[in-house]
Scaffold this motif. Sequence first.
Motif, mmCIF file in Angstrom:
data_model
loop_
_atom_site.group_PDB
_atom_site.id
_atom_site.type_symbol
_atom_site.label_atom_id
_atom_site.label_comp_id
_atom_site.label_asym_id
_atom_site.label_seq_id
_atom_site.Cartn_x
_atom_site.Cartn_y
_atom_site.Cartn_z
ATOM 1 N N GLY A 151 0.806 -1.214 0.000
ATOM 2 C CA GLY A 151 0.000 0.000 0.000
ATOM 3 C C GLY A 151 0.838 1.261 0.000
ATOM 4 O O GLY A 151 2.039 1.232 0.284
ATOM 5 N N ALA A 152 0.175 2.348 -0.326
ATOM 6 C CA ALA A 152 0.879 3.627 -0.462
ATOM 7 C C ALA A 152 1.285 4.218 0.886
ATOM 8 O O ALA A 152 2.279 4.926 0.979
ATOM 9 C CB ALA A 152 -0.003 4.616 -1.220
ATOM 10 N N LYS A 153 0.520 3.914 1.921
ATOM 11 C CA LYS A 153 0.877 4.476 3.224
ATOM 12 C C LYS A 153 2.224 3.928 3.683
ATOM 13 O O LYS A 153 3.083 4.689 4.135
ATOM 14 C CB LYS A 153 -0.205 4.149 4.256
ATOM 15 N N TYR B 208 -1.718 14.946 3.866
ATOM 16 C CA TYR B 208 -1.957 13.594 4.386
ATOM 17 C C TYR B 208 -0.905 13.361 5.490
ATOM 18 O O TYR B 208 0.301 13.515 5.238
ATOM 19 C CB TYR B 208 -1.796 12.622 3.215
ATOM 20 N N TYR C 180 3.178 11.916 5.681
ATOM 21 C CA TYR C 180 4.396 12.589 5.185
ATOM 22 C C TYR C 180 5.123 13.269 6.344
ATOM 23 O O TYR C 180 6.344 13.191 6.473
ATOM 24 C CB TYR C 180 4.088 13.664 4.122
ATOM 25 N N CYS D 91 0.922 15.677 -3.534
ATOM 26 C CA CYS D 91 -0.174 14.720 -3.651
ATOM 27 C C CYS D 91 -1.238 15.337 -4.545
ATOM 28 O O CYS D 91 -1.767 16.404 -4.240
ATOM 29 C CB CYS D 91 -0.734 14.461 -2.251
ATOM 30 N N ALA E 167 -2.296 8.472 -5.301
ATOM 31 C CA ALA E 167 -3.295 7.495 -4.825
ATOM 32 C C ALA E 167 -4.696 7.724 -5.401
ATOM 33 O O ALA E 167 -5.494 6.798 -5.467
ATOM 34 C CB ALA E 167 -3.351 7.503 -3.300
ATOM 35 N N LYS F 225 -8.060 3.113 -3.388
ATOM 36 C CA LYS F 225 -9.196 3.926 -3.804
ATOM 37 C C LYS F 225 -9.548 3.648 -5.262
ATOM 38 O O LYS F 225 -10.701 3.720 -5.665
ATOM 39 C CB LYS F 225 -8.901 5.422 -3.585
ATOM 40 N N ARG G 96 -4.891 -4.614 0.444
ATOM 41 C CA ARG G 96 -3.534 -4.114 0.610
ATOM 42 C C ARG G 96 -2.645 -4.387 -0.617
ATOM 43 O O ARG G 96 -2.009 -5.436 -0.740
ATOM 44 C CB ARG G 96 -2.845 -4.685 1.869
ATOM 45 N N TYR H 257 -12.807 13.990 -2.513
ATOM 46 C CA TYR H 257 -12.843 14.857 -1.340
ATOM 47 C C TYR H 257 -13.418 16.227 -1.665
ATOM 48 O O TYR H 257 -13.067 16.823 -2.686
ATOM 49 C CB TYR H 257 -11.440 15.031 -0.753
HETATM 50 N N1 PLP Z 1 -1.950 8.431 0.042
HETATM 51 C C1 PLP Z 1 -3.016 9.186 0.261
HETATM 52 C C2 PLP Z 1 -2.997 10.592 -0.179
HETATM 53 C C3 PLP Z 1 -4.132 8.666 0.927
HETATM 54 O O1 PLP Z 1 -5.185 9.449 1.164
HETATM 55 C C4 PLP Z 1 -4.122 7.324 1.334
HETATM 56 C C5 PLP Z 1 -5.257 6.718 2.028
HETATM 57 O O2 PLP Z 1 -6.155 7.325 2.507
HETATM 58 C C6 PLP Z 1 -2.988 6.584 1.087
HETATM 59 C C7 PLP Z 1 -1.917 7.153 0.438
HETATM 60 C C8 PLP Z 1 -2.880 5.186 1.625
HETATM 61 O O3 PLP Z 1 -3.194 4.234 0.747
HETATM 62 P P1 PLP Z 1 -3.018 2.700 1.090
HETATM 63 O O4 PLP Z 1 -4.344 2.201 1.525
HETATM 64 O O5 PLP Z 1 -2.545 2.120 -0.184
HETATM 65 O O6 PLP Z 1 -1.996 2.540 2.181
#
Ligand code: PLP
Length: 401
Positions: free
Chosen positions: A107-109, A132, A135, A173, A207, A239, A247, A337
Amino acid sequence: MAYYNSNFNSLKENYLFIDIAKKIKQYQSENPDKTLIRMGIGDVTLPLAPVVVEALKKGADEMGQKETFKGYEDSGKGYMFLREAISKYYKSFGANVYPDEILISDGAKSDCGNIVDIFSEKNVVLVTDPAYPVYVDSNIMSGKKIIYASSNEENGFAAMPDKNVDCDIIYLCSPNNPTGSVYTKEQLEEWVNYARDMRAIIIFDAAYEAFIQDDSLPRSIYTIKGARECAIEICSLSKTAGFTGMRCGYTVIPNELCAYTVDFEGASVSSLWSRRQGSKFNGVAYPIQCAAAAVFTKEGIKQTRENIAYYMENARIMTETCDELGIKYTGGKNSPYIWLKCPNGMGSWEFFDFLLNEIQVVGTPGEGFGPNGKGWFRLTAFGSRENTMEAMSRLKNLLKK
Ligand code: PLP
């Protein structure tokens, strides 16, 4: 004696959503007969697309057969069938990204947070405000200096670079969480030129690229000339395809991207990231990668975009309501959003309490995303149509009083 990482002392005491959850819990215990409509947390609600479920099941079946069972994936970077599918997807909107430049993750987080490992603590990190939270938090944890670029009402919540400010790492972002604003091609060109002048690296969080409706807006930083020499892109299926509970995400690092020592000796960022992931990460489950690859098939794109169209119709209903009520906002057109200015000069938390107490609608106070979010509020389009319509009708009744 075990010493803890004292950088944690600099983190904000509580994560935004924990504060919100506490307030909701208290309200519900005091008002058990009231039904809340949650438009705060950015989680998806629609189920996975059928083509994705089919691929997931097939992948799981393969794991149950001796001939097709899989253990660790050899490269640790993700299966080539998925990396090729992503590369092809990039090509479809004019960005050249090669399969060997794509690393699959959970995942991106995780990637946004973990990428800090490969950069020296000497770096000055520029983050747009609001942003977000990962960062800021991950750079605080690793002891890096953070400076802010202001996203505000005047610039449409799309912060732009200041040539007089030096920095080394830049987080962007677009479409943005929380503000829903999207950089134009010209604006991203300015960021890319700035980063190249500074020999800085942009970490571009894409994302929400799948929510872009206006084809003239960039879905990837690699549609911008020169970006391959200065940018990492992080993306997610959360998303795009409802993968928050599955994941899977990916990070793109072009082969030519370099970071430097103080003596200007270059090192391949891609090698650093592979080394980092090789040490600390063992890959994404095979059936999940099968399901992810299905997202990029013709049918997968069609089915997942149908879900996005559903959310975007919610967003349209929400922006229409804001227009009717004369509420200023950004987002909602190419993003799930809606970032709105709290009416009647209310503060973010004040507006949160007002909506919770008066109409039982839960949103997210803007200042939880940074100081520039003061007086602003985030609503998301990820709810059901029914709830979205009901929440907007309650909002109209409340504010027209
Ligand atoms: N980046 C941004 C800007 C997000 O808003 C989110 C999730 O809300 C993510 C990354 C995280 O994504 P992931 O579910 O792939 O970890």
